[in-house]
Design a protein around this motif. Sequence first.
Motif, PDB file in Angstrom:
ATOM      1  N   SER A  32       0.808  -1.215   0.000  1.00 30.86           N
ATOM      2  CA  SER A  32       0.000   0.000   0.000  1.00 30.86           C
ATOM      3  C   SER A  32       0.838   1.261   0.000  1.00 30.86           C
ATOM      4  CB  SER A  32      -0.913   0.017   1.230  1.00 30.86           C
ATOM      5  OG  SER A  32      -0.133   0.230   2.393  1.00 30.86           O
ATOM      6  N   GLY A  33       2.111   1.153   0.338  1.00 27.45           N
ATOM      7  CA  GLY A  33       2.937   2.350   0.460  1.00 27.45           C
ATOM      8  C   GLY A  33       2.690   3.084   1.775  1.00 27.45           C
ATOM      9  N   ALA A  34       1.893   2.494   2.653  1.00 27.85           N
ATOM     10  CA  ALA A  34       1.573   3.136   3.925  1.00 27.85           C
ATOM     11  C   ALA A  34       2.760   3.133   4.876  1.00 27.85           C
ATOM     12  CB  ALA A  34       0.385   2.443   4.583  1.00 27.85           C
ATOM     13  N   LEU A  35       3.655   2.172   4.714  1.00 20.93           N
ATOM     14  CA  LEU A  35       4.803   2.075   5.606  1.00 20.93           C
ATOM     15  C   LEU A  35       6.026   2.714   4.953  1.00 20.93           C
ATOM     16  CD1 LEU A  35       4.403  -1.638   6.741  1.00 20.93           C
ATOM     17  CD2 LEU A  35       3.693   0.421   7.971  1.00 20.93           C
ATOM     18  N   GLY A  41      17.537  10.769   9.116  1.00 24.31           N
ATOM     19  CA  GLY A  41      16.692  11.910   8.805  1.00 24.31           C
ATOM     20  C   GLY A  41      16.079  11.902   7.417  1.00 24.31           C
ATOM     21  N   LYS A  42      16.421  10.905   6.579  1.00 24.46           N
ATOM     22  CA  LYS A  42      15.864  10.845   5.220  1.00 24.46           C
ATOM     23  C   LYS A  42      14.837   9.719   5.146  1.00 24.46           C
ATOM     24  CE  LYS A  42      17.104  10.625   0.351  1.00 24.46           C
ATOM     25  NZ  LYS A  42      16.763   9.370  -0.237  1.00 24.46           N
ATOM     26  N   THR A  43      13.594  10.090   4.824  1.00 26.18           N
ATOM     27  CA  THR A  43      12.535   9.099   4.710  1.00 26.18           C
ATOM     28  C   THR A  43      12.623   8.405   3.372  1.00 26.18           C
ATOM     29  OG1 THR A  43      11.101  10.350   6.173  1.00 26.18           O
ATOM     30  CG2 THR A  43      10.026   8.748   4.725  1.00 26.18           C
ATOM     31  N   GLU A  44      12.677   7.086   3.427  1.00 24.01           N
ATOM     32  CA  GLU A  44      12.761   6.273   2.207  1.00 24.01           C
ATOM     33  C   GLU A  44      11.358   5.896   1.755  1.00 24.01           C
ATOM     34  OE1 GLU A  44      15.649   5.622   0.754  1.00 24.01           O
ATOM     35  OE2 GLU A  44      16.842   6.537   2.351  1.00 24.01           O
ATOM     36  N   VAL A  45      11.062   6.118   0.491  1.00 23.74           N
ATOM     37  CA  VAL A  45       9.763   5.777  -0.088  1.00 23.74           C
ATOM     38  C   VAL A  45      10.024   4.959  -1.339  1.00 23.74           C
ATOM     39  CG1 VAL A  45       7.638   6.685  -1.088  1.00 23.74           C
ATOM     40  CG2 VAL A  45       8.741   7.912   0.792  1.00 23.74           C
ATOM     41  N   ASN A  46       9.300   3.860  -1.473  1.00 26.34           N
ATOM     42  CA  ASN A  46       9.460   3.035  -2.676  1.00 26.34           C
ATOM     43  C   ASN A  46       9.061   3.839  -3.907  1.00 26.34           C
ATOM     44  OD1 ASN A  46      10.274   0.865  -1.197  1.00 26.34           O
ATOM     45  ND2 ASN A  46       8.267  -0.111  -1.174  1.00 26.34           N
ATOM     46  N   GLN A  47       9.903   3.859  -4.915  1.00 24.13           N
ATOM     47  CA  GLN A  47       9.628   4.584  -6.151  1.00 24.13           C
ATOM     48  C   GLN A  47       9.780   3.627  -7.318  1.00 24.13           C
ATOM     49  OE1 GLN A  47       8.767   7.797  -6.456  1.00 24.13           O
ATOM     50  NE2 GLN A  47       8.917   8.276  -4.294  1.00 24.13           N
ATOM     51  N   THR A  48       8.913   3.732  -8.277  1.00 25.17           N
ATOM     52  CA  THR A  48       9.044   2.958  -9.500  1.00 25.17           C
ATOM     53  C   THR A  48       8.488   3.789 -10.649  1.00 25.17           C
ATOM     54  OG1 THR A  48       8.477   0.931 -10.660  1.00 25.17           O
ATOM     55  CG2 THR A  48       6.820   1.775  -9.133  1.00 25.17           C
ATOM     56  N   ASN A  77       3.194  11.721   4.622  1.00 31.61           N
ATOM     57  CA  ASN A  77       4.293  10.947   4.039  1.00 31.61           C
ATOM     58  C   ASN A  77       3.818   9.868   3.080  1.00 31.61           C
ATOM     59  OD1 ASN A  77       6.421  12.331   5.290  1.00 31.61           O
ATOM     60  ND2 ASN A  77       6.114  11.185   7.175  1.00 31.61           N
ATOM     61  N   ALA A  78       2.597   9.956   2.598  1.00 29.28           N
ATOM     62  CA  ALA A  78       2.062   8.919   1.723  1.00 29.28           C
ATOM     63  C   ALA A  78       2.835   8.838   0.417  1.00 29.28           C
ATOM     64  CB  ALA A  78       0.590   9.192   1.423  1.00 29.28           C
ATOM     65  N   SER A  79       3.068   7.616  -0.040  1.00 29.49           N
ATOM     66  CA  SER A  79       3.668   7.408  -1.354  1.00 29.49           C
ATOM     67  C   SER A  79       2.593   7.587  -2.407  1.00 29.49           C
ATOM     68  CB  SER A  79       4.239   5.985  -1.452  1.00 29.49           C
ATOM     69  OG  SER A  79       4.553   5.704  -2.802  1.00 29.49           O
ATOM     70  N   LYS A  80       2.844   8.455  -3.378  1.00 30.88           N
ATOM     71  CA  LYS A  80       1.882   8.644  -4.460  1.00 30.88           C
ATOM     72  C   LYS A  80       2.213   7.774  -5.660  1.00 30.88           C
ATOM     73  CE  LYS A  80       0.378  13.113  -2.883  1.00 30.88           C
ATOM     74  NZ  LYS A  80       0.212  14.535  -3.096  1.00 30.88           N
TER      75      LYS A  80
END
Length: 110
Positions: A32-35, A41-48, A77-80
Amino acid sequence: MPAVFKNASEDWIHPAEASVEEVIETVRMCPSGALTYTVEGKTEVNQTNEISIRIVKNGPYEIQGPVEFESPKWSINASKTNFALCRCGKSGNIPFCDYAHGEQKWDDEK
Ligand code: FES
Protein backbone atom coordinates in the motif's frame (compact mmCIF):
# COMPACT_ATOMS: atom_id res chain seq x y z
CA MET A 1 6.07 -9.83 10.30
CA PRO A 2 3.53 -10.30 13.13
CA ALA A 3 6.08 -9.72 15.90
CA VAL A 4 6.59 -6.16 14.64
CA PHE A 5 3.23 -5.25 13.11
CA LYS A 6 0.30 -6.08 15.38
CA ASN A 7 -3.04 -5.47 13.61
CA ALA A 8 -5.38 -5.37 16.59
CA SER A 9 -3.30 -3.08 18.76
CA GLU A 10 -3.50 0.71 18.99
CA ASP A 11 0.27 0.70 19.52
CA TRP A 12 0.73 -1.52 16.47
CA ILE A 13 4.36 -1.12 15.39
CA HIS A 14 7.11 -2.65 17.54
CA PRO A 15 10.33 -2.27 15.50
CA ALA A 16 12.56 -3.53 18.30
CA GLU A 17 11.07 -7.01 17.84
CA ALA A 18 13.25 -7.62 14.72
CA SER A 19 16.55 -6.48 13.24
CA VAL A 20 16.73 -3.16 11.40
CA GLU A 21 17.40 -5.02 8.13
CA GLU A 22 14.34 -7.26 8.61
CA VAL A 23 12.08 -4.28 9.33
CA ILE A 24 13.40 -2.35 6.30
CA GLU A 25 12.90 -5.35 4.01
CA THR A 26 9.33 -5.77 5.24
CA VAL A 27 8.55 -2.06 4.82
CA ARG A 28 9.92 -2.22 1.25
CA MET A 29 7.38 -4.97 0.47
CA CYS A 30 4.44 -2.93 1.78
CA PRO A 31 1.91 -3.07 -1.08
CA SER A 32 0.00 0.00 0.00
CA GLY A 33 2.94 2.35 0.46
CA ALA A 34 1.57 3.14 3.92
CA LEU A 35 4.80 2.08 5.61
CA THR A 36 8.00 4.07 5.29
CA TYR A 37 11.25 4.19 7.21
CA THR A 38 13.71 6.94 7.98
CA VAL A 39 17.51 6.59 8.00
CA GLU A 40 19.61 9.51 9.25
CA GLY A 41 16.69 11.91 8.81
CA LYS A 42 15.86 10.84 5.22
CA THR A 43 12.53 9.10 4.71
CA GLU A 44 12.76 6.27 2.21
CA VAL A 45 9.76 5.78 -0.09
CA ASN A 46 9.46 3.04 -2.68
CA GLN A 47 9.63 4.58 -6.15
CA THR A 48 9.04 2.96 -9.50
CA ASN A 49 8.53 4.32 -13.01
CA GLU A 50 6.54 1.32 -14.23
CA ILE A 51 2.79 1.59 -13.78
CA SER A 52 0.91 -1.45 -12.59
CA ILE A 53 -2.54 -2.04 -11.17
CA ARG A 54 -3.19 -5.35 -9.48
CA ILE A 55 -6.43 -6.70 -8.04
CA VAL A 56 -5.63 -8.42 -4.76
CA LYS A 57 -7.79 -11.47 -4.02
CA ASN A 58 -10.16 -10.45 -1.21
CA GLY A 59 -8.34 -7.13 -0.99
CA PRO A 60 -7.63 -3.79 -2.62
CA TYR A 61 -6.43 -2.51 -5.97
CA GLU A 62 -2.68 -2.11 -5.63
CA ILE A 63 -1.38 0.83 -7.65
CA GLN A 64 2.31 1.24 -8.41
CA GLY A 65 4.05 3.77 -10.57
CA PRO A 66 3.69 7.44 -11.43
CA VAL A 67 -0.08 7.70 -11.91
CA GLU A 68 -2.10 10.82 -11.25
CA PHE A 69 -4.72 10.22 -8.60
CA GLU A 70 -6.52 13.19 -7.12
CA SER A 71 -7.55 12.71 -3.52
CA PRO A 72 -7.94 15.15 -0.65
CA LYS A 73 -6.97 12.36 1.76
CA TRP A 74 -3.24 11.90 1.09
CA SER A 75 -1.42 11.68 4.42
CA ILE A 76 1.77 13.69 4.88
CA ASN A 77 4.29 10.95 4.04
CA ALA A 78 2.06 8.92 1.72
CA SER A 79 3.67 7.41 -1.35
CA LYS A 80 1.88 8.64 -4.46
CA THR A 81 3.52 5.94 -6.57
CA ASN A 82 2.68 2.98 -4.35
CA PHE A 83 -0.75 2.83 -2.75
CA ALA A 84 -3.86 0.67 -2.36
CA LEU A 85 -7.44 1.63 -3.15
CA CYS A 86 -10.30 0.05 -1.24
CA ARG A 87 -12.39 -2.44 -3.18
CA CYS A 88 -14.52 -3.76 -0.31
CA GLY A 89 -16.17 -0.49 0.80
CA LYS A 90 -15.29 -1.15 4.45
CA SER A 91 -12.28 1.17 4.78
CA GLY A 92 -12.44 3.96 7.32
CA ASN A 93 -10.17 5.92 4.96
CA ILE A 94 -11.98 5.71 1.60
CA PRO A 95 -10.72 5.79 -1.16
CA PHE A 96 -7.66 4.12 0.38
CA CYS A 97 -7.46 0.63 1.84
CA ASP A 98 -6.91 0.54 5.60
CA TYR A 99 -6.90 -3.28 5.85
CA ALA A 100 -10.52 -3.41 7.06
CA HIS A 101 -11.04 -6.07 4.35
CA GLY A 102 -8.63 -8.38 6.19
CA GLU A 103 -9.95 -7.65 9.65
CA GLN A 104 -13.51 -8.31 8.47
CA LYS A 105 -12.48 -11.25 6.29
CA TRP A 106 -14.08 -9.73 3.20
CA ASP A 107 -14.63 -12.27 0.40
CA ASP A 108 -14.79 -10.76 -3.09
CA GLU A 109 -16.74 -13.73 -4.41
CA LYS A 110 -19.75 -13.22 -2.10
S1 FES B 1 -10.02 -3.31 0.25
FE1 FES B 1 -8.88 -2.96 2.05
S2 FES B 1 -10.21 -1.86 3.32
FE2 FES B 1 -11.36 -2.21 1.52
